[in-house]
Enzyme design. Structure first.
Site, PDB file in Angstrom:
ATOM      1  N   ASP A   1       0.835  -1.215   0.000  1.00  0.00           N
ATOM      2  CA  ASP A   1       0.000   0.000   0.000  1.00  0.00           C
ATOM      3  C   ASP A   1       0.868   1.263   0.000  1.00  0.00           C
ATOM      4  O   ASP A   1       0.350   2.375   0.140  1.00  0.00           O
ATOM      5  CB  ASP A   1      -0.944   0.008   1.213  1.00  0.00           C
ATOM      6  CG  ASP A   1      -0.174   0.089   2.532  1.00  0.00           C
ATOM      7  OD1 ASP A   1      -0.818   0.225   3.594  1.00  0.00           O
ATOM      8  OD2 ASP A   1       1.082  -0.002   2.494  1.00  0.00           O
TER       9      ASP A   1
ATOM     10  N   ASP B   1       7.995   3.713  21.426  1.00  0.00           N
ATOM     11  CA  ASP B   1       7.981   5.174  21.566  1.00  0.00           C
ATOM     12  C   ASP B   1       6.806   5.547  22.477  1.00  0.00           C
ATOM     13  O   ASP B   1       5.682   5.117  22.237  1.00  0.00           O
ATOM     14  CB  ASP B   1       7.827   5.826  20.187  1.00  0.00           C
ATOM     15  CG  ASP B   1       8.615   7.131  20.052  1.00  0.00           C
ATOM     16  OD1 ASP B   1       9.401   7.260  19.099  1.00  0.00           O
ATOM     17  OD2 ASP B   1       8.444   7.992  20.935  1.00  0.00           O
TER      18      ASP B   1
ATOM     19  N   ASP C   1       5.227  -1.210   7.133  1.00  0.00           N
ATOM     20  CA  ASP C   1       4.361  -1.848   8.132  1.00  0.00           C
ATOM     21  C   ASP C   1       5.116  -2.868   8.974  1.00  0.00           C
ATOM     22  O   ASP C   1       6.286  -3.163   8.724  1.00  0.00           O
ATOM     23  CB  ASP C   1       3.152  -2.509   7.437  1.00  0.00           C
ATOM     24  CG  ASP C   1       3.580  -3.342   6.232  1.00  0.00           C
ATOM     25  OD1 ASP C   1       2.931  -3.235   5.167  1.00  0.00           O
ATOM     26  OD2 ASP C   1       4.590  -4.076   6.363  1.00  0.00           O
TER      27      ASP C   1
ATOM     28  N   ASP D   1       9.065  10.598  24.191  1.00  0.00           N
ATOM     29  CA  ASP D   1       8.998  11.769  23.325  1.00  0.00           C
ATOM     30  C   ASP D   1       8.903  13.058  24.145  1.00  0.00           C
ATOM     31  O   ASP D   1       8.085  13.151  25.074  1.00  0.00           O
ATOM     32  CB  ASP D   1       7.766  11.627  22.421  1.00  0.00           C
ATOM     33  CG  ASP D   1       7.750  12.631  21.289  1.00  0.00           C
ATOM     34  OD1 ASP D   1       6.826  13.462  21.230  1.00  0.00           O
ATOM     35  OD2 ASP D   1       8.696  12.603  20.473  1.00  0.00           O
TER      36      ASP D   1
ATOM     37  N   GLU E   1      13.702  11.914  25.429  1.00  0.00           N
ATOM     38  CA  GLU E   1      14.054  12.937  24.434  1.00  0.00           C
ATOM     39  C   GLU E   1      13.870  14.273  25.141  1.00  0.00           C
ATOM     40  O   GLU E   1      12.772  14.588  25.585  1.00  0.00           O
ATOM     41  CB  GLU E   1      13.167  12.867  23.187  1.00  0.00           C
ATOM     42  CG  GLU E   1      13.598  13.886  22.125  1.00  0.00           C
ATOM     43  CD  GLU E   1      12.517  14.221  21.121  1.00  0.00           C
ATOM     44  OE1 GLU E   1      12.858  14.557  19.978  1.00  0.00           O
ATOM     45  OE2 GLU E   1      11.317  14.144  21.480  1.00  0.00           O
TER      46      GLU E   1
ATOM     47  N   HIS F   1      14.886  10.552  12.830  1.00  0.00           N
ATOM     48  CA  HIS F   1      13.752  10.863  11.936  1.00  0.00           C
ATOM     49  C   HIS F   1      13.419  12.351  11.927  1.00  0.00           C
ATOM     50  O   HIS F   1      12.600  12.801  11.123  1.00  0.00           O
ATOM     51  CB  HIS F   1      12.528  10.071  12.384  1.00  0.00           C
ATOM     52  CG  HIS F   1      12.069  10.454  13.731  1.00  0.00           C
ATOM     53  ND1 HIS F   1      12.821  10.217  14.878  1.00  0.00           N
ATOM     54  CD2 HIS F   1      10.970  11.119  14.149  1.00  0.00           C
ATOM     55  CE1 HIS F   1      12.182  10.710  15.924  1.00  0.00           C
ATOM     56  NE2 HIS F   1      11.050  11.269  15.510  1.00  0.00           N
ATOM     57  N   ASP F   2      14.052  13.127  12.821  1.00  0.00           N
ATOM     58  CA  ASP F   2      13.831  14.584  12.882  1.00  0.00           C
ATOM     59  C   ASP F   2      15.020  15.369  12.348  1.00  0.00           C
ATOM     60  O   ASP F   2      14.956  16.601  12.257  1.00  0.00           O
ATOM     61  CB  ASP F   2      13.616  15.022  14.344  1.00  0.00           C
ATOM     62  CG  ASP F   2      12.303  14.553  14.929  1.00  0.00           C
ATOM     63  OD1 ASP F   2      12.237  14.382  16.168  1.00  0.00           O
ATOM     64  OD2 ASP F   2      11.348  14.339  14.139  1.00  0.00           O
TER      65      ASP F   2
HETATM   66  O1  TEU Z   1      10.538  15.757  18.461  1.00  0.00           O
HETATM   67  C1  TEU Z   1      10.673  16.836  19.321  1.00  0.00           C
HETATM   68  C2  TEU Z   1      11.604  17.802  18.762  1.00  0.00           C
HETATM   69  O2  TEU Z   1      12.402  18.313  19.418  1.00  0.00           O
HETATM   70  C3  TEU Z   1      11.505  17.987  17.337  1.00  0.00           C
HETATM   71  O3  TEU Z   1      10.329  18.544  17.080  1.00  0.00           O
HETATM   72  C4  TEU Z   1      12.620  18.813  16.814  1.00  0.00           C
HETATM   73  O4  TEU Z   1      12.892  19.911  17.529  1.00  0.00           O
HETATM   74  C5  TEU Z   1      12.312  19.276  15.489  1.00  0.00           C
HETATM   75  O5  TEU Z   1      11.664  18.344  14.786  1.00  0.00           O
HETATM   76  C6  TEU Z   1      13.602  19.548  14.802  1.00  0.00           C
HETATM   77  O6  TEU Z   1      13.309  19.949  13.551  1.00  0.00           O
HETATM   78  C7  TEU Z   1       9.636  14.756  18.893  1.00  0.00           C
HETATM   79  C8  TEU Z   1       9.555  13.695  17.814  1.00  0.00           C
HETATM   80  O7  TEU Z   1      10.821  13.119  17.653  1.00  0.00           O
HETATM   81  C9  TEU Z   1       9.084  14.388  16.555  1.00  0.00           C
HETATM   82  O8  TEU Z   1       9.105  13.519  15.447  1.00  0.00           O
HETATM   83  C10 TEU Z   1       7.674  14.899  16.789  1.00  0.00           C
HETATM   84  O9  TEU Z   1       7.276  15.640  15.668  1.00  0.00           O
HETATM   85  C11 TEU Z   1       7.641  15.792  18.027  1.00  0.00           C
HETATM   86  O10 TEU Z   1       8.353  15.268  19.131  1.00  0.00           O
HETATM   87  C12 TEU Z   1       6.218  15.921  18.509  1.00  0.00           C
HETATM   88  O11 TEU Z   1       5.781  14.675  18.987  1.00  0.00           O
END
Ligand code: TEU
Length: 568
Positions: free
Chosen positions: A34, A107, A38, A207, A261, A333-334
């Site tokens: 899709d 998470d 997953d 988070d 985090e 991922h951020d």
């Molecule tokens: O991220 C928190 C955070 O610090 C990020 O938002 C970061 O500052 C920013 O993305 C940098 O560009 C956590 C998760 O890892 C993130 O994926 C979520 O979007 C966020 O919290 C809200 O849950």
């Protein structure tokens, strides 16, 4: 206690010797075609993780969610988002990982929920005990209660017509913040955590956990470069009281891995979370080494020197050495892909990817590998905003286009392609098959155009690949306690091109030398560094087996010299 019987099982701090692999489920592997990754897709790849040699997986959110922030907006904590599968798929994945002595860390997103969560729906209707589950404030619909800003841009408040009040959201308006001052909220969260622990998981990545406590009267923040208001909700007044309560109520099993985090923490703050007198977390994700080049905000990042980079990392190495433990990561991922941010994703992609991996696996602390890092995946190109999916980036573009000095997307494209979060979220590159072998369908986000050359299949077949090098790094760290527990000492802090340091554990010594430049450089070993007994343990280029007083390093060359282990 989970069913993993490994040599570390008895040692409650197994995670110090572990390497953790982070999976972003939406982009890892799609089993049902899709176009969205997953759980069954991940299950199909557990042998790949086992071959890599990782000890644990951190799985980003897979819970029921409207996906406003790709799962960090949860509408039901105890069910799996249909696109990812169901609880049976999840249990099969857990079993498949545990059968291979790989632990699973979930998470935990409890600073906020989704607006679609039953708690919020009942709270906005002032329904019984849920009335006070979120942070509601009176006020005229055109004036937010204070000047706090959302991390994704704009005010941190939205007026709700049904309840005729404002609600706080430090992230997207679809992510209302929970009211942790309400004991019923904390009880509900702890019950949910206990439920997941009873499923056999091995820990939580928490988070933005240092944002859950807000200053009581929500005072205005001091407007400045960054997000306004952080001084009133970063490491808030009751944060450690809540985390100690959580530990006592839910996290008494000391073999559990808990990673907080914690944006905005310094070394001293971190000790209050992870130190011997701290509130009980195993480690935190601090942000200083991924924000040190942010001039007020991330979109103008990029201007940094190696000396600054070394200084911030060394501060954490020595700062938590005696009390606490570091997490070690350069991307997730951020964050943008580390080889594009800190290395060279062009002519020296392979060399610099190996160099950065050498850094993360030889610093003191637990290394976190973000999916694709181990094959040297790079940032991508996004020709149009239509190619983007990340709420933070799309908000930034929208806000920018309101500015007089921004005419079109092209004016902010470089910033997006340098630090935008979608760089980390393009599909995992398994092969040169269509869509990188990620899906038989149409991927939810485009693949990086370099997938025909940068992919797992090709890396597996190439002994000199980044993948094989990562396997060797993980094996070396697993064999050598000096790389895990050894004291860290930075050499030549001001050297503009070389990041070099020693690690010392009793009689065991290590010397790590990294050339962060695309030009050859000479490295003169400081006189007080003992070279006797050091032998080459790993390098990303041909290198002499024993170090000399000075040596020539090639572009992005990395070398690790170690004394033989005492017990061989
Ligand atoms: O991220 C928190 C955070 O610090 C990020 O938002 C970061 O500052 C920013 O993305 C940098 O560009 C956590 C998760 O890892 C993130 O994926 C979520 O979007 C966020 O919290 C809200 O849950």
């Amino acid at each position: 206690m989970s069913s993993v019987e490994t040599k570390e099982a008895t040692d409650s701090q197994w995670w110090k010797e572990a390497v953790v692999y982070q999976i972003y489920p939406k982009s890892f592997n799609d089993a049902d075609g899709d176009g969205v990754g997953d759980l069954r897709g991940i299950e199909r790849r557990v042998d790949y993780l086992d071959e890599l040699g990782v000890d644990a997986v951190w799985l980003c959110p897979v819970y029921e969610s409207p996906q406003a922030d790709n799962g960090y907006d949860i509408s039901d904590y105890r069910s799996i988002h249909p696109a990812y599968g169901d609880m049976d798929d999840w249990r099969r994945l857990l079993d498949a990982l545990h059968e291979r002595d790989i632990r699973l860390v979930m998470d935990l997103v409890v600073n906020h929920t989704s607006k679609e969560h039953e708690w919020f729906q009942r709270s906005r209707r002032r329904d019984g005990e849920y009335e006070d589950y979120y942070i509601w404030r009176d006020g005229s619909p055109d004036e937010p209660p204070n000047n706090w800003e959302s991390c994704f841009g704009g005010p941190a408040w939205t007026y709700d017509d049904e309840r005729e009040q404002w609600y706080l959201h430090l992230f997207d308006e679809n992510q209302p913040d929970l009211n942790w001052r309400n004991p019923a909220v904390r009880d509900s969260v702890y019950e949910m955590m206990e439920w997941w622990l009873s499923q056999g998981i091995d820990g939580f990545r928490m988070d933005v956990i240092n944002l859950i406590s807000k200053a009581e009267d929500l005072p205005d923040g001091e407007p400045g470069a960054g997000q306004t208001g952080t001084e009133h909700f970063f490491n808030g007044p009751n944060i450690h009281e809540y985390l100690r309560e959580m530990r006592d109520r839910v996290l008494s099993d000391d073999s559990l891995l808990t990673i907080g985090e914690t944006p905005g923490v310094g070394v001293d703050d971190a000790k209050e979370y992870v130190g011997s007198d701290g509130s009980g977390l195993s480690m935190v994700f601090q942000f200083e080494h991924v924000t040190f080049d942010h001039d007020g905000h991330k979109w103008n990042a990029g201007n940094w020197s190696l000396a600054e980079f070394k200084e911030v990392l060394s501060k954490w190495q020595t700062g938590l050495e005696d009390d606490g433990w570091n997490s070690v990561y350069l991307n997730n991922h951020d964050q943008p892909r580390m080889v594009s941010r800190f290395g060279d994703d062009g002519d020296y992609r392979r060399e610099s990817a190996k160099l950065l991996g050498t850094l993360t696996h030889t610093l003191q602390g637990t290394p976190f590998i973000y999916q694709g890092e181990e094959i040297g995946m790079t940032n991508a190109s996004f020709a149009s905003p239509d190619d983007l999916r990340d709420v933070e980036s799309l908000n930034f573009i929208e806000e920018s286009l309101e500015r007089s000095d921004v005419q079109s997307y092209e004016d902010v494209r470089d910033a997006i392609e340098y630090v935008g979060r979608d760089n980390a979220r393009t599909p995992m590159q398994w092969s040169d098959d269509p869509n990188a072998g990620f899906t038989e369908g149409e991927p939810w986000i485009q693949c990086n155009s370099n997938y025909e050359t940068v992919n797992v299949e090709r890396a597996r077949a190439d002994e000199d690949s980044v993948l094989h090098y990562y396997r060797d790094l993980i094996e070396l760290r697993d064999e050598r306690d000096v790389l895990v527990y050894g004291e860290f000492e930075l050499l030549l802090p001001d050297h503009p091109a070389v990041f070099a340091y020693t690690r010392t554990l009793g009689d065991e010594r290590g010397l790590v030398v990294l050339n962060f430049e695309s030009e050859p450089v000479e490295f003169v070993v400081p006189a007080d560094v003992a070279l006797d007994g050091l032998e080459l343990a790993i390098a990303n280029a041909d290198a002499p087996t024993v170090p000399s007083d000075s040596f020539e390093l090639g572009p992005y060359e990395a070398r690790v010299y170690l004394t033989p282990t005492q017990h061989t």
